[in-house]
Design an enzyme around this catalytic site. Structure first.
Site, short mmCIF file in Angstrom:
data_model
loop_
_atom_site.label_atom_id
_atom_site.label_comp_id
_atom_site.label_asym_id
_atom_site.label_seq_id
_atom_site.Cartn_x
_atom_site.Cartn_y
_atom_site.Cartn_z
N ASN A 142 41.11 37.12 51.82
CA ASN A 142 40.50 36.70 53.09
C ASN A 142 41.26 35.47 53.56
O ASN A 142 41.11 34.39 53.00
CB ASN A 142 39.02 36.38 52.85
N GLU A 190 30.58 31.76 55.31
CA GLU A 190 30.93 30.88 56.45
C GLU A 190 30.31 31.41 57.74
O GLU A 190 29.93 30.63 58.62
CB GLU A 190 32.46 30.74 56.54
N LYS A 245 40.90 33.88 56.30
CA LYS A 245 40.10 33.02 57.18
C LYS A 245 40.92 32.64 58.41
O LYS A 245 41.68 33.44 58.92
CB LYS A 245 39.61 31.78 56.41
N GLY A 271 35.77 27.88 47.98
CA GLY A 271 36.63 26.80 48.48
C GLY A 271 36.40 25.47 47.78
O GLY A 271 36.87 24.43 48.23
N HIS A 293 30.05 37.04 55.52
CA HIS A 293 30.68 35.99 54.72
C HIS A 293 29.84 34.71 54.82
O HIS A 293 29.24 34.44 55.87
CB HIS A 293 32.11 35.74 55.23
N SER A 324 36.76 30.70 44.47
CA SER A 324 37.82 29.98 43.75
C SER A 324 38.53 30.82 42.69
O SER A 324 38.82 30.34 41.59
CB SER A 324 37.26 28.68 43.15
N GLU A 356 29.52 36.30 46.24
CA GLU A 356 30.24 35.04 46.42
C GLU A 356 29.25 33.89 46.39
O GLU A 356 28.66 33.54 47.43
CB GLU A 356 30.99 35.04 47.76
C1 PEP Z 1 36.23 33.46 50.35
O1 PEP Z 1 36.50 32.93 51.39
O2 PEP Z 1 35.71 34.58 50.37
C2 PEP Z 1 36.53 32.76 49.09
C3 PEP Z 1 36.10 33.27 47.98
O3 PEP Z 1 37.28 31.59 49.18
P1 PEP Z 1 37.98 30.81 47.96
O4 PEP Z 1 38.73 31.81 47.13
O5 PEP Z 1 38.90 29.82 48.63
O6 PEP Z 1 36.89 30.14 47.18
#
Ligand code: PEP
Length: 256
Positions: free
Chosen positions: A12, A100, A14, A176, A98, A216, A170
């Site tokens: 992803n 976000e 973003k 992040g 998601h 992460s 998630e």
């Molecule tokens: C994501 O945006 O779905 C995500 C898991 O981000 P990150 O890997 O940066 O934690």
């Protein structure tokens, strides 16, 4: 009885990458993942880079995915992109719900359910993201939060449509932040999600739906996550922007 599910290694991006950066990424990334035919590799660039990404990946097996979509086909929805627009450029996958979108842009479970139904009606495969916030985990509410998120979407779907879903667990506190859920914590949540699907539908649906872990994920932790029986792939944000790192993640050793 457990079923073999094809691993799905998903990126992803973003709100990252211009067209020039997208080209640079694929020039470096594609040769590194050429012979990985035991898994699916999916990339979700921003909308502006989807058509170019489609062109750049046409001779590869990389799947392209949108990061969001509106539920209506057209209308007065400034700034939104419709399922027809996504389909028109040959994209059949979309990330929905998601964290976000939920927590920065205020999308609630009803909005996400409407988007999922619309995606399925247009034969676009949704990756539904669910996960608890840190305070919810600390209050012991993780399973309750997941249950509400699952029920609001799957409660509107037939068994036939439910089979087409992919779920990404998630935990919001791991996105992040550099804090990855331990393989045990992630496995526990994935097993809960699979057993919820089994109770709501039946075990054949629960065995079919792929459940990805996101939060992460890095080249250093992906193999221990992928070794868990209910982790069928990963959804990667930050580390997916670098072709070297994401090729190591996508090409990691998978033992189960
Ligand atoms: C994501 O945006 O779905 C995500 C898991 O981000 P990150 O890997 O940066 O934690």
């Amino acid at each position: 009885m457990s079923e073999k599910r094809t691993p799905l290694m998903a990126a992803n991006w973003k709100m990252h990458k211009t067209l020039a950066e997208t080209k640079e990424f694929f020039n470096s990334f594609l040769p590194k993942v050429e012979n990985l035919d035991d898994r699916d590799i999916l990339i979700a660039p921003p909308f502006t880079a989807l058509a170019l990404s489609k062109k750049l990946t046409e001779s590869s097996s990389v799947i392209l995915c949108a990061q969001n979509m509106h539920w209506e086909e057209k209308g007065a929805f400034t700034g939104e992109i419709s399922p027809l627009m996504i389909k028109e450029i040959g994209i059949n996958w979309v990330i929905l719900g998601h964290s976000e979108r939920r927590h920065i842009f205020g999308e609630n479970n009803e909005v996400i359910a409407a988007k999922v139904s619309s995606a399925l009606a247009h034969e676009i495969n949704p990756i539904l993201c669910i996960g608890e916030k840190l305070e919810e985990r600390e209050l012991g509410q993780t399973e309750d939060v997941l249950k509400v998120q699952l029920e609001s979407v799957f409660g509107t779907l037939s068994q036939e449509l439910a089979k087409k879903m992919t779920i990404a667990y998630e935990p919001v506190w791991a996105i992040g932040t550099g804090k990855t859920a331990t393989p045990d914590i992630a496995q526990q949540a994935h097993a809960f999600i699979r057993s919820w699907l089994s109770n709501w539908f039946d075990s054949s649906i629960a065995q079919k739906v792929r459940i990805l872990y996101g939060g992460s994920v890095k080249p250093e932790n992906v193999e221990s996550l992928m070794a868990q029986p209910d982790i069928d792939g990963v959804l990667v944000g930050g580390a997916s922007l670098d072709p070297e790192k994401f090729s190591r993640i996508a090409g990691c050793k998978i033992i189960n």
